[in-house]
Design a protein around this motif. Sequence first.
Motif, PDB file in Angstrom:
ATOM      1  N   MET A   1      38.883  33.998  26.901  1.00  0.00           N
ATOM      2  CA  MET A   1      38.100  34.811  27.805  1.00  0.00           C
ATOM      3  C   MET A   1      38.437  36.256  27.684  1.00  0.00           C
ATOM      4  O   MET A   1      38.349  36.856  26.663  1.00  0.00           O
ATOM      5  CB  MET A   1      38.372  34.308  29.189  1.00  0.00           C
ATOM      6  N   ALA A   2      38.964  36.813  28.719  1.00  0.00           N
ATOM      7  CA  ALA A   2      38.931  38.255  28.717  1.00  0.00           C
ATOM      8  C   ALA A   2      40.267  38.883  28.887  1.00  0.00           C
ATOM      9  O   ALA A   2      41.266  38.245  28.918  1.00  0.00           O
ATOM     10  CB  ALA A   2      38.037  38.693  29.856  1.00  0.00           C
TER      11      ALA A   2
ATOM     12  N   PRO B   1      31.241  44.932  30.126  1.00  0.00           N
ATOM     13  CA  PRO B   1      31.692  45.109  31.508  1.00  0.00           C
ATOM     14  C   PRO B   1      33.119  44.604  31.699  1.00  0.00           C
ATOM     15  O   PRO B   1      33.656  43.895  30.839  1.00  0.00           O
ATOM     16  CB  PRO B   1      30.695  44.249  32.316  1.00  0.00           C
ATOM     17  N   PRO B   2      33.741  44.949  32.824  1.00  0.00           N
ATOM     18  CA  PRO B   2      35.082  44.438  33.098  1.00  0.00           C
ATOM     19  C   PRO B   2      35.083  42.912  33.179  1.00  0.00           C
ATOM     20  O   PRO B   2      34.119  42.293  33.632  1.00  0.00           O
ATOM     21  CB  PRO B   2      35.427  45.049  34.474  1.00  0.00           C
ATOM     22  N   GLY B   3      36.197  42.309  32.754  1.00  0.00           N
ATOM     23  CA  GLY B   3      36.374  40.873  32.911  1.00  0.00           C
ATOM     24  C   GLY B   3      35.525  40.035  31.984  1.00  0.00           C
ATOM     25  O   GLY B   3      35.198  38.891  32.301  1.00  0.00           O
ATOM     26  N   THR B   4      35.159  40.555  30.807  1.00  0.00           N
ATOM     27  CA  THR B   4      34.324  39.796  29.893  1.00  0.00           C
ATOM     28  C   THR B   4      35.033  39.416  28.600  1.00  0.00           C
ATOM     29  O   THR B   4      34.456  38.701  27.788  1.00  0.00           O
ATOM     30  CB  THR B   4      33.040  40.578  29.542  1.00  0.00           C
ATOM     31  N   GLY B   5      36.260  39.899  28.385  1.00  0.00           N
ATOM     32  CA  GLY B   5      37.022  39.384  27.259  1.00  0.00           C
ATOM     33  C   GLY B   5      37.469  40.379  26.227  1.00  0.00           C
ATOM     34  O   GLY B   5      37.865  39.988  25.130  1.00  0.00           O
ATOM     35  N   LYS B   6      37.447  41.648  26.513  1.00  0.00           N
ATOM     36  CA  LYS B   6      37.723  42.648  25.474  1.00  0.00           C
ATOM     37  C   LYS B   6      39.177  42.594  24.994  1.00  0.00           C
ATOM     38  O   LYS B   6      39.438  42.504  23.790  1.00  0.00           O
ATOM     39  CB  LYS B   6      37.375  44.048  26.009  1.00  0.00           C
ATOM     40  N   THR B   7      40.136  42.654  25.921  1.00  0.00           N
ATOM     41  CA  THR B   7      41.544  42.672  25.528  1.00  0.00           C
ATOM     42  C   THR B   7      41.960  41.358  24.885  1.00  0.00           C
ATOM     43  O   THR B   7      42.636  41.335  23.845  1.00  0.00           O
ATOM     44  CB  THR B   7      42.435  42.969  26.751  1.00  0.00           C
ATOM     45  N   THR B   8      41.570  40.257  25.493  1.00  0.00           N
ATOM     46  CA  THR B   8      41.955  38.958  24.955  1.00  0.00           C
ATOM     47  C   THR B   8      41.339  38.721  23.591  1.00  0.00           C
ATOM     48  O   THR B   8      41.991  38.206  22.680  1.00  0.00           O
ATOM     49  CB  THR B   8      41.542  37.839  25.927  1.00  0.00           C
TER      50      THR B   8
ATOM     51  N   ARG C   1      27.988  40.251  29.856  1.00  0.00           N
ATOM     52  CA  ARG C   1      28.385  39.837  31.206  1.00  0.00           C
ATOM     53  C   ARG C   1      28.413  38.311  31.238  1.00  0.00           C
ATOM     54  O   ARG C   1      27.501  37.657  30.740  1.00  0.00           O
ATOM     55  CB  ARG C   1      27.356  40.408  32.181  1.00  0.00           C
ATOM     56  N   LEU C   2      29.455  37.731  31.808  1.00  0.00           N
ATOM     57  CA  LEU C   2      29.561  36.276  31.813  1.00  0.00           C
ATOM     58  C   LEU C   2      28.478  35.662  32.703  1.00  0.00           C
ATOM     59  O   LEU C   2      28.339  36.034  33.870  1.00  0.00           O
ATOM     60  CB  LEU C   2      30.942  35.844  32.309  1.00  0.00           C
ATOM     61  N   ASP C   3      27.729  34.715  32.145  1.00  0.00           N
ATOM     62  CA  ASP C   3      26.671  34.076  32.921  1.00  0.00           C
ATOM     63  C   ASP C   3      27.251  32.928  33.747  1.00  0.00           C
ATOM     64  O   ASP C   3      28.454  32.631  33.696  1.00  0.00           O
ATOM     65  CB  ASP C   3      25.532  33.606  32.013  1.00  0.00           C
ATOM     66  N   ALA C   4      26.373  32.285  34.508  1.00  0.00           N
ATOM     67  CA  ALA C   4      26.842  31.224  35.409  1.00  0.00           C
ATOM     68  C   ALA C   4      27.510  30.088  34.649  1.00  0.00           C
ATOM     69  O   ALA C   4      28.510  29.514  35.103  1.00  0.00           O
ATOM     70  CB  ALA C   4      25.663  30.701  36.237  1.00  0.00           C
ATOM     71  N   ALA C   5      26.966  29.730  33.474  1.00  0.00           N
ATOM     72  CA  ALA C   5      27.543  28.633  32.699  1.00  0.00           C
ATOM     73  C   ALA C   5      28.963  28.960  32.247  1.00  0.00           C
ATOM     74  O   ALA C   5      29.864  28.112  32.300  1.00  0.00           O
ATOM     75  CB  ALA C   5      26.652  28.335  31.490  1.00  0.00           C
ATOM     76  N   ALA C   6      29.181  30.208  31.796  1.00  0.00           N
ATOM     77  CA  ALA C   6      30.520  30.613  31.363  1.00  0.00           C
ATOM     78  C   ALA C   6      31.495  30.622  32.534  1.00  0.00           C
ATOM     79  O   ALA C   6      32.653  30.186  32.409  1.00  0.00           O
ATOM     80  CB  ALA C   6      30.461  31.988  30.706  1.00  0.00           C
TER      81      ALA C   6
END
Length: 439
Positions: A1-2, A64-71, A170-175
């Motif tokens: 993930m992120a 966006p924040p919390g979408t997986g860039k650093t990870t 942006r993480l969708d509902a399924a993700a």
Amino acid sequence: MADLFAPDDMAGADAPADTAPLADRLRPRTLADVVGQEHLTGPDGAIGRMVAAGRLSSIILWGPPGTGKTTTARLLADAVGMRFAPISAVFSGVADLKKLFASAKEHARRGEKTLLFVDEIHRFNRAQQDGFLPFVEDGTVTLVGATTENPSFELNAALLSRAQVLILRRLDAAALEQLLDRAEALTGRPVPIDAAAREALVASADGDGRFLLNQVETLYSIDLPEPLDPAGLSALLHRRVAVYDKDREGHYNLISALHKSLRGSDPQAALYYLARMLTAGEEPLYVLRRLVRFATEDIGLADPQAVVQCLAAKDAYDFLGSPEGELAIVQACIYCATAPKSNAGYVAMKASFKSARDTGSLMPPMNIVNAPTKLMKQVGYGKNYQYDHDAAEGFSGANYWPEEMTPQTFYAPTDRGFEARIAERIAHWDRLRAERSGQ
């Protein structure tokens, strides 16, 4: 993930302790575990292809924040066997960069390649960004930058030309549901909420996986006698604040969406984007200025009352303030969305301004120039002027164009709204003008 998941240690390090935050314990161990970014990490994605080839080019991860860039950056280094060197533009300066570059050169001499990960890379100024160029070009480092801001606006063109921009979604509902499932599998117990509250929890995260897992951790930490329903969840937890920077891309995206929804005569979508802006803290007077602009640019004389409505909404807001004044803004928005549309005035302005620039200082015909002195009258100023109020139907049909110009048509009214009546008047005057000129 992120970025969700890990402190700045190497990918593939020991698993976090049980006391670590839930997001840290759930961080992906391989790129295949990253959720919501399959368009990049899958076999046909840019990252998937780089890993398959075993070669990594410099990239900018934008999302966006919390979408997986650093990870993603961390796991990418592990996947291609590179040393991971992280730095944050928020807390670092030129001295830190020099140390990193020197260390990377030392490792390169030992045959070890370095992936330099720069979090919030847009925070570095233009000169600092230029400092990366020689080390990227000579292969000292492979740069992976992460940013929440549009790279087109925030990064140097020279840097962008040497890096591939990859967009994280942006993480969708399924993700987000996948993350909930993983949290339940890791802890061995369900999140203490009912099905409806689960949907509300996913929606409240607004695409941010880290935020979702932090909310879940809060729920696990509380001894609840029974699963929460949506009302109970709302009372216990807060929603994620919408991402909206008044001077950055989100601001311009939403005002563009509002303007185009109004132009497309969709009052429901226009109200949605209006609400998005106002609830995020946009200045109401900014929105009102844009509505006035829309009324003149996209409605014009098809409905002359549109600009009146918008200016009245501005006065009403000034008089009432918030929150009552927002209703006047909503009314103006609905009026503009449902009004007949015409950009004929806007087109006429551009065409007439261009003609004025192109023709320079041509003298108007002598019959319509001012003649305030005796001398000017003697040399022909104002000679043979026809006073339209004295002519039949209040229309003389005289020529008003400079002698060196043929008459131009700048304004072509549509057949919509009030402009249809204007078009009839212009056509009537054109017929009279032709008749009285002997044509």
